[in-house]
Design a protein around this motif. Structure first.
Motif, short mmCIF file in Angstrom:
data_model
loop_
_atom_site.label_atom_id
_atom_site.label_comp_id
_atom_site.label_asym_id
_atom_site.label_seq_id
_atom_site.Cartn_x
_atom_site.Cartn_y
_atom_site.Cartn_z
N THR A 142 0.83 -1.21 0.00
CA THR A 142 0.00 0.00 0.00
C THR A 142 0.86 1.26 0.00
O THR A 142 0.66 2.17 -0.82
N GLU A 143 1.82 1.30 0.91
CA GLU A 143 2.66 2.51 1.03
C GLU A 143 3.42 2.76 -0.28
O GLU A 143 3.53 3.91 -0.73
N LEU B 162 1.11 4.17 -3.01
CA LEU B 162 0.34 5.40 -2.74
C LEU B 162 0.49 6.46 -3.85
O LEU B 162 -0.51 7.05 -4.27
N SER C 131 -2.65 7.79 -5.82
CA SER C 131 -2.95 9.23 -5.80
C SER C 131 -3.09 9.75 -7.23
O SER C 131 -3.98 10.55 -7.52
N ILE D 66 -8.49 1.94 -1.52
CA ILE D 66 -7.71 0.84 -0.94
C ILE D 66 -8.68 0.04 -0.08
O ILE D 66 -9.42 0.63 0.73
N LEU E 188 -4.45 5.14 8.24
CA LEU E 188 -4.15 5.59 6.87
C LEU E 188 -5.31 6.42 6.30
O LEU E 188 -5.10 7.43 5.62
N LEU F 238 -4.90 10.12 4.82
CA LEU F 238 -5.16 10.44 3.40
C LEU F 238 -6.46 11.20 3.20
O LEU F 238 -6.85 11.46 2.06
N VAL G 129 -7.87 9.51 -2.18
CA VAL G 129 -7.65 8.06 -2.00
C VAL G 129 -8.42 7.63 -0.75
O VAL G 129 -8.08 8.05 0.36
#
Ligand code: NAP
Length: 296
Positions: free
Chosen positions: A121-122, A125, A129, A136, A180, A184, A189
């Motif tokens: 995921t990181e 990103l 984006s 997600i 998260l 975000l 996202v």
């Protein structure tokens, strides 16, 4: 321009059913798994349901953080090159083990259920984006309720009981998911957790029949516990995939984030310990320490 979705562990079980649902909703789906022949069969099935946007398989062992990094790099480069948006990432991979296992020096269920989806995921990103509005979806489990809520280290104190350790890794991932979402918020996202409830899959047909996965207290009640497990995992994966499909596609979730989708494919209240600041901060520290985004 194709809208793309990724489903990890998407070649079988609940992941394949999720991929079928996303394909039916109009996404070009990439499924990730280890076995290439299973991947080919999954792609054939998904593409047959939605021939307009063929699916594809990418191989990766998501228990390996090095493979997660390589996978993310490849996907990010492809989207940067094509300009086609990544709209949905479903972190569906999960695993439970009867006996303690290590991967890269870290206990395996924490790697597969939390560190691996965290890292993917990181690393994706920026791609998500660029594709915003995007989503997600992290697949959670009712097993969060049996977790030891101690996150000073990867491993909690005491003996190894696979079901409880699995639940603890899922709790870490749920805490990360909600954290998260807050991080975000406003970025376009959105971040959701989806609880499939239960289904008869490779995961449940294997480990859930082994009494070693529960703590000694519960093991005394094993016939009862086993029956409860059997009942709660008797359903089809197609039904268990509905929460993830809803989280990935429902217009009702447009503009929303930090929502947990329950087994009935409707929003439910988050499991409160996943929102505790002490747990969120400890999980963040563990994630950054054991799954660095870059390695020397
Ligand atoms: N089943 C349930 O009752 C239940 C209940 C609550 C939550 N969940 C959660 O729902 C999600 C899906 O569960 P499931 O029961 O469908 O699991 P499953 O039966 O184990 O899923 C099988 C899929 O996972 C892939 N896979 C397994 N290990 C992998 C790895 N290390 N790297 C890449 N792919 C891997 C398999 O492909 P390869 O073998 O080719 O890699 C296959 O595509 C998990 O997050 C699980 O924790 C399940």
């Amino acid at each position: 321009m194709q809208h793309h979705a990724i489903v990890t562990a998407g070649t079988g079980g609940i992941g394949l059913e999720t991929a079928l649902g996303l394909a039916a909703a109009g996404f070009a789906v990439t499924v990730i798994g280890r076995d290439a022949s299973q991947g080919a069969r999954a792609v054939e099935r998904i593409t047959a349901t939605a021939p307009a946007h063929p699916a594809r398989f990418l191989p990766a062992d998501l228990a390996s953080l090095d493979e997660v990094r390589a996978l993310a790099e490849r996907i990010a480069a492809e989207h940067a090159g094509s300009g086609e948006p990544l709209k949905v990432l479903v972190n569906n991979v999960g695993a439970m083990f009867s006996e303690r296992r290590n991967v890269g020096g870290v206990e395996a269920s924490f790697v597969v259920n939390h560190l691996s989806p965290y890292l993917l995921t990181e690393l994706l990103l920026p791609t998500l984006s660029a594709g915003a509005p995007s989503r997600i979806v992290n697949v959670t489990s009712g097993a969060v309720g049996v977790a030891k809520r101690v996150f000073d280290a990867v491993e909690p104190p005491g003996g190894y009981y696979g079901f409880h350790w699995y639940g603890r890794a899922k709790l870490a991932n749920l805490a990360y998911t909600l954290d998260l979402a807050a991080r975000l918020d406003g970025s376009g996202v959105s971040v959701f957790a989806a609880d499939p409830g239960g289904a008869a899959t490779d995961m449940t047909n294997g480990t859930m029949a082994d009494p070693r996965i529960v703590s000694p207290g519960l093991r005394l009640l094993w016939p009862l516990v086993r029956r409860k497990f059997a009942r709660s995992t008797a359903g089809p994966a197609s039904v268990a995939a509905r929460p993830s499909i809803f989280a990935g596609t429902a217009a009702a979730l447009d503009g929303r984030t930090g929502v947990v989708i329950g087994a009935d494919a409707q929003p439910v209240a988050p499991f409160r310990p996943a929102t505790e600041r002490r747990i969120v901060a400890a999980v963040r520290r563990l994630s950054e320490r054991h799954a660095p985004l870059t390695v020397a």
